[in-house]
Design an enzyme around this catalytic site. Sequence first.
Site, PDB file in Angstrom:
ATOM      1  N   SER A 143      14.127 -33.661 -49.656  1.00 13.39           N
ATOM      2  CA  SER A 143      14.115 -32.199 -49.798  1.00 13.39           C
ATOM      3  C   SER A 143      15.526 -31.727 -50.099  1.00 13.39           C
ATOM      4  O   SER A 143      16.504 -32.337 -49.647  1.00 13.39           O
ATOM      5  CB  SER A 143      13.628 -31.538 -48.506  1.00 13.39           C
ATOM      6  N   TYR A 157      14.021 -30.513 -39.675  1.00 10.64           N
ATOM      7  CA  TYR A 157      13.515 -30.905 -40.997  1.00 10.64           C
ATOM      8  C   TYR A 157      14.659 -31.394 -41.882  1.00 10.64           C
ATOM      9  O   TYR A 157      14.573 -32.453 -42.519  1.00 10.64           O
ATOM     10  CB  TYR A 157      12.806 -29.702 -41.628  1.00 10.64           C
TER      11      TYR A 157
HETATM   12  N1  NAP Z   1       6.425 -27.796 -50.629  1.00 11.65           N
HETATM   13  C1  NAP Z   1       7.741 -27.709 -50.616  1.00 11.65           C
HETATM   14  O1  NAP Z   1       8.318 -26.621 -50.828  1.00 11.65           O
HETATM   15  C2  NAP Z   1       8.585 -28.934 -50.361  1.00 11.65           C
HETATM   16  C3  NAP Z   1       9.968 -28.818 -50.567  1.00 11.65           C
HETATM   17  C4  NAP Z   1      10.761 -29.931 -50.353  1.00 11.65           C
HETATM   18  C5  NAP Z   1      10.205 -31.117 -49.944  1.00 11.65           C
HETATM   19  N2  NAP Z   1       8.857 -31.203 -49.735  1.00 11.65           N
HETATM   20  C6  NAP Z   1       8.333 -32.498 -49.294  1.00 11.65           C
HETATM   21  O2  NAP Z   1       7.339 -32.919 -50.201  1.00 11.65           O
HETATM   22  C7  NAP Z   1       6.371 -33.712 -49.515  1.00 11.65           C
HETATM   23  C8  NAP Z   1       4.991 -33.120 -49.772  1.00 11.65           C
HETATM   24  O3  NAP Z   1       4.996 -31.773 -49.341  1.00 11.65           O
HETATM   25  P1  NAP Z   1       3.807 -30.754 -49.658  1.00 11.65           P
HETATM   26  O4  NAP Z   1       4.430 -29.433 -49.768  1.00 11.65           O
HETATM   27  O5  NAP Z   1       2.958 -31.259 -50.762  1.00 11.65           O
HETATM   28  O6  NAP Z   1       3.045 -30.821 -48.266  1.00 11.65           O
HETATM   29  P2  NAP Z   1       1.509 -30.575 -47.869  1.00 11.65           P
HETATM   30  O7  NAP Z   1       0.855 -29.707 -48.881  1.00 11.65           O
HETATM   31  O8  NAP Z   1       1.556 -30.148 -46.447  1.00 11.65           O
HETATM   32  O9  NAP Z   1       0.885 -32.049 -47.979  1.00 11.65           O
HETATM   33  C9  NAP Z   1       1.360 -33.053 -47.125  1.00 11.65           C
HETATM   34  C10 NAP Z   1       0.756 -34.382 -47.517  1.00 11.65           C
HETATM   35  O10 NAP Z   1       1.254 -35.372 -46.599  1.00 11.65           O
HETATM   36  C11 NAP Z   1       0.154 -36.034 -45.986  1.00 11.65           C
HETATM   37  N3  NAP Z   1       0.470 -36.408 -44.617  1.00 11.65           N
HETATM   38  C12 NAP Z   1       1.050 -35.659 -43.660  1.00 11.65           C
HETATM   39  N4  NAP Z   1       1.128 -36.348 -42.516  1.00 11.65           N
HETATM   40  C13 NAP Z   1       0.600 -37.580 -42.764  1.00 11.65           C
HETATM   41  C14 NAP Z   1       0.409 -38.742 -41.986  1.00 11.65           C
HETATM   42  N5  NAP Z   1       0.764 -38.794 -40.695  1.00 11.65           N
HETATM   43  N6  NAP Z   1      -0.165 -39.817 -42.557  1.00 11.65           N
HETATM   44  C15 NAP Z   1      -0.539 -39.785 -43.867  1.00 11.65           C
HETATM   45  N7  NAP Z   1      -0.386 -38.708 -44.655  1.00 11.65           N
HETATM   46  C16 NAP Z   1       0.176 -37.617 -44.108  1.00 11.65           C
HETATM   47  C17 NAP Z   1      -0.978 -35.036 -46.038  1.00 11.65           C
HETATM   48  O11 NAP Z   1      -2.208 -35.740 -45.936  1.00 11.65           O
HETATM   49  P3  NAP Z   1      -3.486 -35.213 -45.080  1.00 11.65           P
HETATM   50  O12 NAP Z   1      -3.682 -33.767 -45.404  1.00 11.65           O
HETATM   51  O13 NAP Z   1      -4.587 -36.093 -45.553  1.00 11.65           O
HETATM   52  O14 NAP Z   1      -3.160 -35.447 -43.644  1.00 11.65           O
HETATM   53  C18 NAP Z   1      -0.747 -34.379 -47.408  1.00 11.65           C
HETATM   54  O15 NAP Z   1      -1.312 -35.174 -48.436  1.00 11.65           O
HETATM   55  C19 NAP Z   1       6.782 -33.710 -48.041  1.00 11.65           C
HETATM   56  O16 NAP Z   1       7.515 -34.865 -47.755  1.00 11.65           O
HETATM   57  C20 NAP Z   1       7.656 -32.475 -47.938  1.00 11.65           C
HETATM   58  O17 NAP Z   1       8.564 -32.555 -46.871  1.00 11.65           O
HETATM   59  C21 NAP Z   1       8.037 -30.140 -49.930  1.00 11.65           C
END
Ligand code: NAP
Length: 245
Positions: A143, A157
């Site tokens: 991130s 985080y």
């Molecule tokens: N969105 C943003 O603005 C942003 C910015 C910077 C970085 N990120 C990073 O990008 C990545 C994805 O974020 P996102 O925004 O797409 O998040 P999200 O919509 O909350 O999706 C999270 C994903 O991670 C999976 N997950 C969470 N805990 C898990 C576990 N214990 N075991 C297996 N799978 C797990 C979820 O699967 P299930 O639903 O099946 O549990 C889901 O597919 C993360 O690492 C986040 O920190 C996001």
Amino acid sequence: MSLGESERKAAIVFGGSRGIGAAIVKRLAQDGFQVALTYLSSPDRAQQLVEEIGALGGKSIAIRADSADAKEVDAAVTRTVETFGRLDVAVVNAGVLRIGPVDAVSIEDLDLSLSINVRGVFLAVQAAARQMADGGRIITIGSNTAIRTGSPGSSVYAMTKAAVAAMAKGVALDLAPRRITVNNIQPGPTETDMTSSMIDRLKDIVPLRRVGRPDEIAGLASYLAGPQSGYMTGSSLTIDGGYVL
Ligand SMILES: NC(=O)c1ccc[n+]([C@@H]2O[C@H](COP(=O)([O-])OP(=O)(O)OC[C@H]3O[C@@H](n4cnc5c(N)ncnc54)[C@H](OP(=O)(O)O)[C@@H]3O)[C@@H](O)[C@H]2O)c1
């Protein structure tokens, strides 16, 4: 010319059921990869994604595997190799966001964040590295908060994502003799379930005056998974509309 299954490269996306992970799964399938995706709490969305990819002529499987569980993570990699006959790319995307000021954050939130965002990333990288073909690609999703925290309540985080950037450098050196590259994508605010309650506020603080789309992050993952990125390793690439500038 279409390739036979054993010739088609294979990828695993840890945390591929929703958001950025799901966009990466779709993009890698469009790029011609056979794709395994792991999920924990969203079996229906994982299955729907597999069906969508199948309808477009791609091949994918969904595997329930908690990123906190070393055995489940390892078994997911083994099943991927058994199903597709090879492993060329691993994308470690699963992550959680727990916000709270330092004097209020709970031990449970601290432990969950470290367990999924740091330990879980290492476990997935380790399991993939053990079974991956030489010349493969490992991509972590960190991130931009590793560089600029930007708002109160994000110490836990940000700490986990800085750890991922540091991890990518060390693992890159370990795997360089096998020509496996290891790179870390650092998205800024991107429209997913994780940020749905904050999108309006986030739009105003990004210089480009918008949040990112998951397919834009997936485009960078596609580059890192492909042949043109072979000389890049250990890098953290920020994609955030200029927020860290
Ligand atoms: N969105 C943003 O603005 C942003 C910015 C910077 C970085 N990120 C990073 O990008 C990545 C994805 O974020 P996102 O925004 O797409 O998040 P999200 O919509 O909350 O999706 C999270 C994903 O991670 C999976 N997950 C969470 N805990 C898990 C576990 N214990 N075991 C297996 N799978 C797990 C979820 O699967 P299930 O639903 O099946 O549990 C889901 O597919 C993360 O690492 C986040 O920190 C996001």
